[in-house]
Design a protein around this motif. Sequence first.
Motif, PDB file in Angstrom:
ATOM      1  N   ALA A 175      68.305  32.936  16.033  1.00  0.00           N
ATOM      2  CA  ALA A 175      68.123  33.338  14.633  1.00  0.00           C
ATOM      3  C   ALA A 175      68.179  32.132  13.711  1.00  0.00           C
ATOM      4  O   ALA A 175      67.361  31.991  12.789  1.00  0.00           O
ATOM      5  CB  ALA A 175      69.180  34.363  14.240  1.00  0.00           C
ATOM      6  N   ALA A 176      69.148  31.243  13.953  1.00  0.00           N
ATOM      7  CA  ALA A 176      69.266  30.036  13.122  1.00  0.00           C
ATOM      8  C   ALA A 176      68.062  29.128  13.321  1.00  0.00           C
ATOM      9  O   ALA A 176      67.540  28.542  12.370  1.00  0.00           O
ATOM     10  CB  ALA A 176      70.558  29.294  13.462  1.00  0.00           C
ATOM     11  N   MET A 177      67.603  29.011  14.571  1.00  0.00           N
ATOM     12  CA  MET A 177      66.423  28.201  14.849  1.00  0.00           C
ATOM     13  C   MET A 177      65.197  28.736  14.113  1.00  0.00           C
ATOM     14  O   MET A 177      64.423  27.975  13.536  1.00  0.00           O
ATOM     15  CB  MET A 177      66.142  28.164  16.350  1.00  0.00           C
ATOM     16  N   LEU A 180      65.406  27.874  10.374  1.00  0.00           N
ATOM     17  CA  LEU A 180      65.155  26.461  10.106  1.00  0.00           C
ATOM     18  C   LEU A 180      63.714  26.082  10.420  1.00  0.00           C
ATOM     19  O   LEU A 180      63.133  25.219   9.745  1.00  0.00           O
ATOM     20  CB  LEU A 180      66.118  25.596  10.917  1.00  0.00           C
ATOM     21  N   SER A 181      63.135  26.696  11.423  1.00  0.00           N
ATOM     22  CA  SER A 181      61.735  26.417  11.742  1.00  0.00           C
ATOM     23  C   SER A 181      60.851  26.739  10.548  1.00  0.00           C
ATOM     24  O   SER A 181      59.959  25.961  10.184  1.00  0.00           O
ATOM     25  CB  SER A 181      61.298  27.229  12.964  1.00  0.00           C
ATOM     26  N   GLY A 185      58.779  23.129   8.364  1.00  0.00           N
ATOM     27  CA  GLY A 185      57.449  22.791   8.846  1.00  0.00           C
ATOM     28  C   GLY A 185      56.908  23.613   9.979  1.00  0.00           C
ATOM     29  O   GLY A 185      55.761  23.404  10.396  1.00  0.00           O
ATOM     30  N   GLY A 186      57.693  24.545  10.518  1.00  0.00           N
ATOM     31  CA  GLY A 186      57.196  25.375  11.608  1.00  0.00           C
ATOM     32  C   GLY A 186      56.457  26.596  11.095  1.00  0.00           C
ATOM     33  O   GLY A 186      56.340  26.828   9.885  1.00  0.00           O
ATOM     34  N   LEU A 197      59.262  30.288  18.097  1.00  0.00           N
ATOM     35  CA  LEU A 197      59.729  28.914  17.908  1.00  0.00           C
ATOM     36  C   LEU A 197      58.769  27.867  18.442  1.00  0.00           C
ATOM     37  O   LEU A 197      58.948  26.676  18.188  1.00  0.00           O
ATOM     38  CB  LEU A 197      61.096  28.733  18.572  1.00  0.00           C
ATOM     39  N   ASP A 198      57.753  28.279  19.197  1.00  0.00           N
ATOM     40  CA  ASP A 198      56.825  27.310  19.789  1.00  0.00           C
ATOM     41  C   ASP A 198      56.215  26.424  18.697  1.00  0.00           C
ATOM     42  O   ASP A 198      55.645  26.925  17.723  1.00  0.00           O
ATOM     43  CB  ASP A 198      55.709  28.025  20.540  1.00  0.00           C
ATOM     44  N   PRO A 199      56.326  25.087  18.846  1.00  0.00           N
ATOM     45  CA  PRO A 199      55.777  24.183  17.837  1.00  0.00           C
ATOM     46  C   PRO A 199      54.362  23.721  18.193  1.00  0.00           C
ATOM     47  O   PRO A 199      53.965  23.701  19.359  1.00  0.00           O
ATOM     48  CB  PRO A 199      56.737  22.996  17.889  1.00  0.00           C
ATOM     49  N   MET A 200      53.638  23.314  17.171  1.00  0.00           N
ATOM     50  CA  MET A 200      52.272  22.860  17.378  1.00  0.00           C
ATOM     51  C   MET A 200      52.253  21.440  17.938  1.00  0.00           C
ATOM     52  O   MET A 200      52.977  20.564  17.471  1.00  0.00           O
ATOM     53  CB  MET A 200      51.491  22.911  16.065  1.00  0.00           C
TER      54      MET A 200
END
Length: 409
Positions: A175-177, A180-181, A185-186, A197-200
């Motif tokens: 949840a915290a991730m 913040l994502s 910038g996520g 949560l997967d980033p580009m």
Amino acid sequence: MHAWPASEVPALPGKGRDLRIHDTATGGLVTLDPGPVARIYVCGITPYDATHMGHAATYNAFDLVQRVWLDTKRQVHYVQNVTDVDDPLLERAVRDGIEWDGLAERETALFREDMTALRMLPPQHYIGAVEAIPGIVPLVERLRDSGAAYELEGDTYFSVDADPHFGSVSNLDAAAMRLLSAERGGDPDRPGKKNPLDPMLWMAAREGEPSWDGGSLGQGRPGWHIECVAIALDHLGMGFDVQGGGSDLAFPHHEMGASHAQALTGEFPMAKAYVHAGMVALDGEKMSKSKGNLVFVSALRREGVDPAAIRLALLDHHYRSDWEWTDQVLADAVARLDRWRAAVSRPDGPSAEALVEEIREALADDLDAPTALIAVDRWAEAQSTDGGTDEGAPGVVSRAVDALLGVAL
């Protein structure tokens, strides 16, 4: 991309102590024991507003790390990046009606000037994201081909589930991730992602934005995290000693970068210690470009403030603490600099051998610069009240303050 000139670091008698420093990943102090060459990567600026006091505080912290290592008679291999293409930079260029690359070049040049004035030791490798693209593309292709990345509407994403150690840097819950994502910038709410949560890794070309040849990835530009991974692996390899930056980089930037590297290499960890500097506030809020509440090093220099005083103001706060910049903070630093310079201007003074060891001990203990400053204050006070007969003492103090604290007296 070139860095900035290095100021000479005076050699001191004896030898410094190994550094104990707070590691975000373990939540406690660890004693670093690098080999003959200590390896450090510090995340650099996105050059659209440089250099504010938050930047300066972060780079001051990792400058101290270098100085402690140099005092142990090690060499230091220091790498820093410049995120010279990214959404905030492009948005600022559009707002100001200027070319994005011209903005990046201008602010990077100003950053170099500020770092030189503050006597920050330069990296051996200072690499821009744009110049790193030829090394980034093959890494993204490898992640995709191994199943650790996937395509979504032309963009390529990293699958955080591909790294069994994901989460071990920041130790945050999902949840915290996710929160913040979204803030940093996520895009956790984008439909179609395997995990929010997967980033580009690679952004397909957008109309009106710069793009580069990504080989089998198509035209586009790199994601934020893979940029640092490519540069770090190229110049330092896995298992380097310190990954550094501001505390706001622990997640997502350092978390994601570690997972990228670990999925690429099968090795763990990417860095032996993850070290983060605190945030600097102004008027009760963290200094940030989005809020516009920034105090710039260059502006203070134009006003005639001695860069050594700016550095002393930074050193008066423990690197991990969050603190607030005020006029009084700067005034206290200017007064301290005047006292120190008056003390070392005399031909003799109290013995300085114990003072050098006090500074070394304080810095080796999680970069406790405020305690080191108090030790120098005591010596300067003794010099002004009692004097001394050691003809070499003022010179020793001046060299120690320069070598260990980066302040030229």
